[in-house]
Design a protein around this motif. Sequence first.
Motif, PDB file in Angstrom:
ATOM      1  N   LYS A 181       0.826  -1.199   0.000  1.00 43.06           N
ATOM      2  CA  LYS A 181       0.000   0.000   0.000  1.00 43.06           C
ATOM      3  C   LYS A 181       0.871   1.265   0.000  1.00 43.06           C
ATOM      4  O   LYS A 181       2.092   1.195   0.096  1.00 43.06           O
ATOM      5  CB  LYS A 181      -0.913  -0.017   1.230  1.00 43.06           C
ATOM      6  N   CYS A 218       2.035   2.106   4.084  1.00 43.38           N
ATOM      7  CA  CYS A 218       2.364   1.041   5.053  1.00 43.38           C
ATOM      8  C   CYS A 218       2.809  -0.197   4.287  1.00 43.38           C
ATOM      9  O   CYS A 218       2.803  -0.199   3.061  1.00 43.38           O
ATOM     10  CB  CYS A 218       1.147   0.721   5.932  1.00 43.38           C
ATOM     11  N   CYS A 274       1.365  -3.129   4.267  1.00 45.81           N
ATOM     12  CA  CYS A 274       0.298  -4.092   3.966  1.00 45.81           C
ATOM     13  C   CYS A 274       0.301  -4.435   2.484  1.00 45.81           C
ATOM     14  O   CYS A 274       0.568  -3.578   1.641  1.00 45.81           O
ATOM     15  CB  CYS A 274      -1.074  -3.519   4.318  1.00 45.81           C
ATOM     16  N   VAL A 319      -4.773  -5.299   6.724  1.00 39.39           N
ATOM     17  CA  VAL A 319      -4.832  -4.009   7.422  1.00 39.39           C
ATOM     18  C   VAL A 319      -3.793  -3.954   8.544  1.00 39.39           C
ATOM     19  O   VAL A 319      -3.325  -4.987   9.016  1.00 39.39           O
ATOM     20  CB  VAL A 319      -6.236  -3.754   8.034  1.00 39.39           C
ATOM     21  N   CYS A 320      -3.443  -2.724   8.935  1.00 39.92           N
ATOM     22  CA  CYS A 320      -2.503  -2.523  10.027  1.00 39.92           C
ATOM     23  C   CYS A 320      -2.839  -1.184  10.689  1.00 39.92           C
ATOM     24  O   CYS A 320      -3.691  -0.446  10.200  1.00 39.92           O
ATOM     25  CB  CYS A 320      -1.066  -2.539   9.506  1.00 39.92           C
ATOM     26  N   CYS A 371      -2.858   1.920   8.047  1.00 38.51           N
ATOM     27  CA  CYS A 371      -3.957   2.113   7.092  1.00 38.51           C
ATOM     28  C   CYS A 371      -5.314   2.152   7.784  1.00 38.51           C
ATOM     29  O   CYS A 371      -6.305   2.593   7.200  1.00 38.51           O
ATOM     30  CB  CYS A 371      -3.907   1.111   5.945  1.00 38.51           C
TER      31      CYS A 371
HETATM   32 ZN    ZN Z   1      -1.555  -1.144   6.462  1.00 40.46          ZN
END
Ligand code: ZN
Length: 473
Positions: A20, A23, A25, A37-38, A41
């Motif tokens: 992304k 990040c 991800c 996801v993290c 994001c």
């Molecule tokens: Zn992320």
Amino acid sequence: MEYELSVGLEVHAELNTKTKIFCGCENRFGAPPNTLVCPVCMGLPGALPVLSEAVLAQAVRMGHALHCDINRVCRLDRKQYFYPDLPKAYQISQNEIPLCSEGFLELSGDREPVRIRIERIHIEEDAGKLVHAPDGRTLVDYNRCGVPLIEIVTAPDLHAPEQVGWFLEEIRLILRCLGVSDCRMEEGSMRCDVNVSLRPVGAAALGDRCELKNIATISGAVRAAAYEAARQREILQNGGVIERETRRWDDVQNKSLPMRSKEETADYRFFPEPDLGTVVLPEEQVRTLLETLPELPADRRRRLCTQYGVSGYAAAQLTADPARAGYFEQGMAAGLCSGKELANWILGDLLAMRGLEPGEPFIEPERLAALAALTEQGKLSRTAGKTLLAALPSSGLSPGELARKMGLLQENDSAALASIAEKVLRDYPVPVADYRAGKTKALGFLVGKCMAASGGRGNPAVLRRILTEMLDG
Ligand code: ZN
Ligand code: ADP
Ligand code: MG
């Protein structure tokens, strides 16, 4: 009164980078909801974004392809709005200083060339996706949050719905050619907003516009522009005025519906993103990205015409898919046949048998070129060529050997054909007399009889010549 249509497009393309934009991800479509996801994001407090180098590079490449100025020093901005698919309640985008500005795309080919100015290309993050469940609940999938996007904004230089289609098709070809985006419309990876206005022909200022939001297909954009132009024309012709508003395009009902008016226009309260510094691109990197740009679709079309003598139409069809054009050029490298003949076989029969699609039987380009050489040299009729083509994938033989084995080769041997012709002339005295009396149509009948006598393998052109010589001689 006559009106001129003006359309400006805002095209959003998802970049196919591995990760992304801010990040680590994975950037991938189709994963189970909320698995990619993290904290970054998801916009959790304290998480800090880091701008992806790959996103910058891909966006700059697109900027180069559209002849833009690359702003080596630029900035990211926060665009605030609240919507459940945006957990941070702001989107990181670019407002004042986009990465690329002031370029153009020339639409050429089988048409009057038109130059569409590109106002800007900027980078931004995508939002998540709301999923409306059948039971009436709305679910949200954050996998798409932080997926990198470029937004390409044109000047209002498109003056017909078809031009909207050409432009979007060309943009999609370029994005794919650069490997910047897959542009899979069904996955929503290319979407656009269509801004439409009319003005009296000859007027200097543009008319008031409506913006049709979030159109997911090229044909949808074309129909939306046409519909909106007709709607506005009707209002203007009845003495009305166009309200500046945002409208929603309903692709099923094929019409646009009001969404929000100018008064309700969102105030995004842009300000520089404090968690990301100024972006500074080294001059050398920008230059390298320009120098390593691949041949663009328009250049390839032109080259296919001049280098291989194919028509503009065939060149466009071949270049519509990079794999197809690559296949053609590999076949041509065998040096066996003309470009016209090979293009015919590829665009007609090979595509019809889905011959370039993964999982389908594959015919090496050199072998198709060998087949094309046989038809071009008159050794194989077009019909026999089709039979041969169908048999090629499962055969280890060369097209020539297989054609011989299957008894498909045309009889070009003049001596053999002459003896057939002599017999036919003896057997059919009435058409012969007709022909000599001036009824030249009788020749076709005699050629047909010779073809039948040769078991369908006689070369009709050679037979025609031999018969004419015998009859006239
Ligand atoms: Zn992320
Ligand atoms: P906004 O910031 O309100 O979205 P922009 O000036 O950035 O507006 O323009 C967005 C898009 O709308 C651009 O593609 C531009 O070419 C197009 N556009 C602007 N004015 C008009 C108009 N009068 N008619 C058609 N398109 C327009
Ligand atoms: Mg807009």
